[in-house]
Scaffold this active site. Sequence first.
Site, PDB file in Angstrom:
ATOM      1  N   LYS A  84     119.129   6.305  13.847  1.00  0.00           N
ATOM      2  CA  LYS A  84     118.486   5.020  13.559  1.00  0.00           C
ATOM      3  C   LYS A  84     119.489   4.161  12.794  1.00  0.00           C
ATOM      4  O   LYS A  84     120.131   4.626  11.844  1.00  0.00           O
ATOM      5  CB  LYS A  84     117.202   5.236  12.745  1.00  0.00           C
ATOM      6  CG  LYS A  84     116.090   5.834  13.590  1.00  0.00           C
ATOM      7  CD  LYS A  84     114.936   6.254  12.748  1.00  0.00           C
ATOM      8  CE  LYS A  84     113.936   5.153  12.525  1.00  0.00           C
ATOM      9  NZ  LYS A  84     112.781   5.658  11.727  1.00  0.00           N
TER      10      LYS A  84
HETATM   11  O1  G3P Z   1     108.853   4.966  10.816  1.00  0.00           O
HETATM   12  C1  G3P Z   1     108.487   3.843  10.107  1.00  0.00           C
HETATM   13  C2  G3P Z   1     107.416   4.140   9.172  1.00  0.00           C
HETATM   14  O2  G3P Z   1     107.692   5.279   8.406  1.00  0.00           O
HETATM   15  C3  G3P Z   1     107.036   2.978   8.313  1.00  0.00           C
HETATM   16  O3  G3P Z   1     105.706   3.068   8.236  1.00  0.00           O
HETATM   17  O4  G3P Z   1     103.562   2.933   7.186  1.00  0.00           O
HETATM   18  O5  G3P Z   1     105.598   2.530   5.801  1.00  0.00           O
HETATM   19  O6  G3P Z   1     104.863   0.852   7.499  1.00  0.00           O
HETATM   20  P1  G3P Z   1     104.885   2.282   7.110  1.00  0.00           P
END
Ligand code: G3P
Length: 215
Positions: A84
């Site tokens: 990534k």
């Molecule tokens: O992979 C991306 C993820 O971990 C982010 O998720 O829930 O922090 O927006 P969130």
Amino acid sequence: MAIYLDSAKLDEARQVRELGWVYGVTTNPSLMAKAGVEPEVVLKGLAELEFHHVYYQIVSNNLDDMLIEARQVSEIVKSGLILKIAPTQNGFRFVAKHGNEFPCCVTAIFDPAQALVAREAGARCIAVYVNRATKQLGDGLALVGDLAKVLAGSRTEILAASLKSTKEAVDAFLAGAQHITVPFDLLASLSTHPLSTQIIEQFNSDGAGIRLKSR
Ligand code: G3P
């Protein structure tokens, strides 16, 4: 199409490996920080589980260090590694220069213009944070739809992340994402529905089926 676990916790990765239908694991620096063990230990553990793909996010910022970091990670995760990469000038330069050696997913994409650049740089995929985009821009699923249009006909695929419900996960596919990554609890709930449970209880109670010859 593939479904991934979004986590750097090895106990969660081990459990989903047993399920048999989870394609791989995606991590990021925040998830690594939450894992409670060194990222090297996480990567070694994930490599031993032999998923199809393991996503690791490069944290170095300059090109030389990014390459050193990529090589070190590829020594631990010898097959199925996807890097990534942040959507920065150096990030896109890394993808353009090293994307053939290291399959890259440009992450944290919030604008179709970034997807265009990722596509031209030769990214294997982009990661879009659907729920964050909904909260901060208004409509994360519409963003996925626009990204799908921008990437149509290219080899760059969409991984939808930041998904908070089974509906949002399915809607991300319907909007054009090829892959989704979801946290452990949501992953478990993808395969269940109260009405399925109810009718299966009825089937189990009625119970007519062939007699097993042996175990
Ligand atoms: O992979 C991306 C993820 O971990 C982010 O998720 O829930 O922090 O927006 P969130």
